[in-house]
Write a protein that holds these residues in place. Structure first.
Motif, PDB file in Angstrom:
ATOM      1  N   SER A 163       1.779  26.542   6.463  1.00  0.00           N
ATOM      2  CA  SER A 163       1.702  27.167   7.785  1.00  0.00           C
ATOM      3  C   SER A 163       1.377  28.656   7.689  1.00  0.00           C
ATOM      4  O   SER A 163       1.616  29.302   6.661  1.00  0.00           O
ATOM      5  N   ASP A 164       0.845  29.196   8.763  1.00  0.00           N
ATOM      6  CA  ASP A 164       0.548  30.621   8.849  1.00  0.00           C
ATOM      7  C   ASP A 164       1.841  31.440   8.859  1.00  0.00           C
ATOM      8  O   ASP A 164       2.931  30.894   9.111  1.00  0.00           O
ATOM      9  N   PRO A 165       1.745  32.748   8.616  1.00  0.00           N
ATOM     10  CA  PRO A 165       2.947  33.595   8.729  1.00  0.00           C
ATOM     11  C   PRO A 165       3.535  33.546  10.135  1.00  0.00           C
ATOM     12  O   PRO A 165       2.854  33.222  11.116  1.00  0.00           O
ATOM     13  N   TYR A 166       4.814  33.864  10.201  1.00  0.00           N
ATOM     14  CA  TYR A 166       5.523  34.016  11.460  1.00  0.00           C
ATOM     15  C   TYR A 166       5.552  32.712  12.264  1.00  0.00           C
ATOM     16  O   TYR A 166       5.368  32.687  13.464  1.00  0.00           O
ATOM     17  N   GLN A 167       5.780  31.593  11.544  1.00  0.00           N
ATOM     18  CA  GLN A 167       6.010  30.317  12.211  1.00  0.00           C
ATOM     19  C   GLN A 167       7.495  29.984  12.040  1.00  0.00           C
ATOM     20  O   GLN A 167       8.307  30.882  11.904  1.00  0.00           O
ATOM     21  N   TRP A 168       7.847  28.713  12.010  1.00  0.00           N
ATOM     22  CA  TRP A 168       9.276  28.440  12.019  1.00  0.00           C
ATOM     23  C   TRP A 168       9.646  27.350  11.028  1.00  0.00           C
ATOM     24  O   TRP A 168       9.534  27.563   9.835  1.00  0.00           O
ATOM     25  N   ILE A 169      10.046  26.157  11.473  1.00  0.00           N
ATOM     26  CA  ILE A 169      10.647  25.176  10.567  1.00  0.00           C
ATOM     27  C   ILE A 169       9.903  23.847  10.623  1.00  0.00           C
ATOM     28  O   ILE A 169       9.651  23.302  11.693  1.00  0.00           O
ATOM     29  N   MET A 170       9.600  23.315   9.437  1.00  0.00           N
ATOM     30  CA  MET A 170       9.051  21.973   9.278  1.00  0.00           C
ATOM     31  C   MET A 170      10.136  21.054   8.725  1.00  0.00           C
ATOM     32  O   MET A 170      10.820  21.404   7.757  1.00  0.00           O
ATOM     33  N   HIS A 171      10.321  19.890   9.346  1.00  0.00           N
ATOM     34  CA  HIS A 171      11.302  18.906   8.896  1.00  0.00           C
ATOM     35  C   HIS A 171      10.578  17.668   8.354  1.00  0.00           C
ATOM     36  O   HIS A 171       9.579  17.234   8.934  1.00  0.00           O
ATOM     37  N   ILE A 172      11.130  17.048   7.307  1.00  0.00           N
ATOM     38  CA  ILE A 172      10.698  15.715   6.884  1.00  0.00           C
ATOM     39  C   ILE A 172      11.937  14.895   6.546  1.00  0.00           C
ATOM     40  O   ILE A 172      12.975  15.447   6.160  1.00  0.00           O
ATOM     41  N   ASP A 173      11.824  13.589   6.694  1.00  0.00           N
ATOM     42  CA  ASP A 173      12.962  12.711   6.402  1.00  0.00           C
ATOM     43  C   ASP A 173      12.452  11.301   6.138  1.00  0.00           C
ATOM     44  O   ASP A 173      11.321  10.945   6.496  1.00  0.00           O
ATOM     45  N   ASP A 174      13.309  10.518   5.492  1.00  0.00           N
ATOM     46  CA  ASP A 174      13.077   9.087   5.274  1.00  0.00           C
ATOM     47  C   ASP A 174      11.706   8.801   4.670  1.00  0.00           C
ATOM     48  O   ASP A 174      10.843   8.142   5.275  1.00  0.00           O
ATOM     49  N   VAL A 175      11.502   9.304   3.460  1.00  0.00           N
ATOM     50  CA  VAL A 175      10.263   9.067   2.720  1.00  0.00           C
ATOM     51  C   VAL A 175      10.350   7.698   2.053  1.00  0.00           C
ATOM     52  O   VAL A 175      11.322   7.396   1.351  1.00  0.00           O
ATOM     53  N   GLN A 176       9.342   6.877   2.254  1.00  0.00           N
ATOM     54  CA  GLN A 176       9.372   5.527   1.706  1.00  0.00           C
ATOM     55  C   GLN A 176       8.037   5.164   1.070  1.00  0.00           C
ATOM     56  O   GLN A 176       6.977   5.489   1.604  1.00  0.00           O
ATOM     57  N   VAL A 177       8.108   4.484  -0.082  1.00  0.00           N
ATOM     58  CA  VAL A 177       6.934   3.907  -0.732  1.00  0.00           C
ATOM     59  C   VAL A 177       7.275   2.457  -1.038  1.00  0.00           C
ATOM     60  O   VAL A 177       8.327   2.166  -1.617  1.00  0.00           O
ATOM     61  N   GLN A 178       6.404   1.552  -0.633  1.00  0.00           N
ATOM     62  CA  GLN A 178       6.634   0.140  -0.902  1.00  0.00           C
ATOM     63  C   GLN A 178       5.313  -0.553  -1.174  1.00  0.00           C
ATOM     64  O   GLN A 178       4.248  -0.074  -0.775  1.00  0.00           O
ATOM     65  N   GLU A 179       5.409  -1.653  -1.896  1.00  0.00           N
ATOM     66  CA  GLU A 179       4.219  -2.456  -2.132  1.00  0.00           C
ATOM     67  C   GLU A 179       3.883  -3.187  -0.848  1.00  0.00           C
ATOM     68  O   GLU A 179       4.750  -3.812  -0.229  1.00  0.00           O
ATOM     69  N   LEU A 180       2.643  -3.087  -0.440  1.00  0.00           N
ATOM     70  CA  LEU A 180       2.215  -3.690   0.818  1.00  0.00           C
ATOM     71  C   LEU A 180       1.849  -5.149   0.566  1.00  0.00           C
ATOM     72  O   LEU A 180       0.935  -5.452  -0.203  1.00  0.00           O
ATOM     73  N   VAL A 181       2.585  -6.050   1.171  1.00  0.00           N
ATOM     74  CA  VAL A 181       2.336  -7.482   1.003  1.00  0.00           C
ATOM     75  C   VAL A 181       1.113  -7.871   1.838  1.00  0.00           C
ATOM     76  O   VAL A 181       1.047  -7.595   3.039  1.00  0.00           O
ATOM     77  N   THR A 182       0.141  -8.484   1.192  1.00  0.00           N
ATOM     78  CA  THR A 182      -1.064  -8.924   1.883  1.00  0.00           C
ATOM     79  C   THR A 182      -1.187 -10.445   1.802  1.00  0.00           C
ATOM     80  O   THR A 182      -0.597 -11.086   0.926  1.00  0.00           O
ATOM     81  N   TYR A 183      -1.948 -10.985   2.718  1.00  0.00           N
ATOM     82  CA  TYR A 183      -2.136 -12.427   2.795  1.00  0.00           C
ATOM     83  C   TYR A 183      -3.623 -12.751   2.791  1.00  0.00           C
ATOM     84  O   TYR A 183      -4.452 -11.965   3.258  1.00  0.00           O
ATOM     85  N   ASP A 184      -3.951 -13.926   2.271  1.00  0.00           N
ATOM     86  CA  ASP A 184      -5.341 -14.382   2.284  1.00  0.00           C
ATOM     87  C   ASP A 184      -5.704 -14.853   3.682  1.00  0.00           C
ATOM     88  O   ASP A 184      -5.075 -15.770   4.225  1.00  0.00           O
ATOM     89  N   VAL A 185      -6.698 -14.207   4.258  1.00  0.00           N
ATOM     90  CA  VAL A 185      -7.242 -14.635   5.549  1.00  0.00           C
ATOM     91  C   VAL A 185      -8.659 -15.131   5.266  1.00  0.00           C
ATOM     92  O   VAL A 185      -9.542 -14.355   4.878  1.00  0.00           O
TER      93      VAL A 185
END
Length: 359
Positions: free
Chosen positions: A208-230
């Motif tokens: 961020s540029d100077p003189y800004q404020w607060i960035m929040h992050i939460d609940d970071v998740q990584v998972q294998e994406l289950v795919t199906y044959d279509v």
């Protein structure tokens, strides 16, 4: 070490290893004797080898750094650039701000309240063992806090890299937004793959540029994406159609000799498009909730053929001669758009409009 009372060792020590240390005082008469020996064991290897992985930041430890003490989970790491006193740190709910966190009571935040320096701080996940050819889903929640009386704007990107430093963050961009103003938690989710199996890190970069404020992050998740044959069964006028193109979910597939193409799709809604030369295009929406088969029948596009013919006399009245080839349809329309004659003809023919001239 000389006349010091503290020492910060920038060492990379192997995981899960015990080390012994002691402090030996000395003066002009020599070293102190019988000084105590202490020991410590380095943390176990934090590499994430099984998924899903979820970090809600509720368990954290204090980490001492030249700019101060920052609190974040074991296995995570920081890169603190420019303003050394501001970097990623845990933030808890409190009576005045009960929604600092998305879930439970703790999130990570980055303060950008500097008059001169922009944000340039990284928060890295623990190392993750990822495999080529596997589709992963990455998601997290983010928001900003408003500075009283100011419309602050935050900037954040998330990159994939091969080490926990900014120079190694040269892989896929998983998130980028340089105009974040949302005050309520918003989820971002995306899928990705790696070209080679190995160890990777995710890097959260606040810029961020100077003189800004607060960035929040939460609940970071990584998972294998289950795919199906279509499975797409494509026919042209009822017959298996080889060489048709099926576009769906970012995949472009070609049907085989049996008119079959198989897409790997996760649960969700998709728009597919089927294209084949000489046939009309099919565009439909499907909802995927497991393996399924989609039958698509394309119909012939009737090609227009140019027929050479002449009509004479032109202009004329009464009988008109037509010089043509093959079979063709003739329609005569009056000035108000009404069809006054419709006739199928073949080869050289003539039409008599004597009694229709005034129609």
């Amino acid at each position: 070490l000389g006349d010091v009372t503290s020492y910060f060792a920038e060492l990379e020590l192997p995981y899960g290893t015990e080390y012994s240390w002691k402090v030996v005082a000395f003066n002009a008469n020599g070293d102190a004797e019988n000084t105590a020996t202490w020991s410590f064991t380095t943390m176990q290897d934090p590499t994430i080898v099984s998924l899903p992985y979820l970090e809600d930041f509720n368990l954290y430890v204090e980490h001492s750094a030249p700019g101060g003490t920052f609190r974040y989970p074991l296995g995570w790491s920081l890169e603190n650039n420019l303003s050394q006193y501001y970097c990623w740190d845990k933030l808890s709910n409190n009576a005045n701000s009960p929604e600092n966190a998305h879930s439970d009571s703790v999130a990570m935040h980055l303060v950008g309240f500097s008059f001169t320096d922009p944000m340039d701080d990284w928060l890295f996940t623990p190392p993750m063992q990822l495999e080529a050819g596997v589709t992963y889903e990455f998601s997290f929640y983010y928001k900003t806090s408003a500075f009283p009386g100011e419309e602050t704007v935050e900037k954040l990107e998330v990159l994939l890299g091969t080490d926990n430093n900014s120079e190694a963050m040269t892989g896929t961009s998983l998130f980028y937004d340089d105009n974040i103003t949302v005050r309520s938690y918003t989820q971002h989710a995306t899928s990705f793959q790696v070209d080679e199996s190995g160890v990777y890190y995710l890097g959260f970069h606040g810029f961020s540029d100077p003189y800004q404020w607060i960035m929040h992050i939460d609940d970071v998740q990584v998972q294998e994406l289950v795919t199906y044959d279509v499975t797409f069964n494509v026919t042209g006028d009822g017959q298996p159609l080889e060489g048709a193109t099926v576009n769906v979910g970012g995949q472009s597939l070609t049907t085989n000799a049996d008119g079959v193409a198989v897409a790997e799709l996760a649960n969700g809604s998709y728009v597919y498009e089927v294209i084949a030369s000489g046939f009309g295009t099919a565009v439909e929406m499907i909802s995927v909730s497991g393996e399924q088969t989609i039958n698509v029948n394309l119909t012939d596009v009737v090609s227009e053929q140019k027929i050479d013919f002449n009509i004479y006399p032109n202009p004329g009245k009464g009988v008109f001669n037509i010089s043509g080839q093959g079979e063709y349809n003739v329609e005569v329309v009056n000035a108000v758009g009404q069809v006054v004659l419709s006739q199928t003809m073949n080869g050289n023919s003539s039409i008599d409009l004597t009694n229709r001239a005034s129609s």
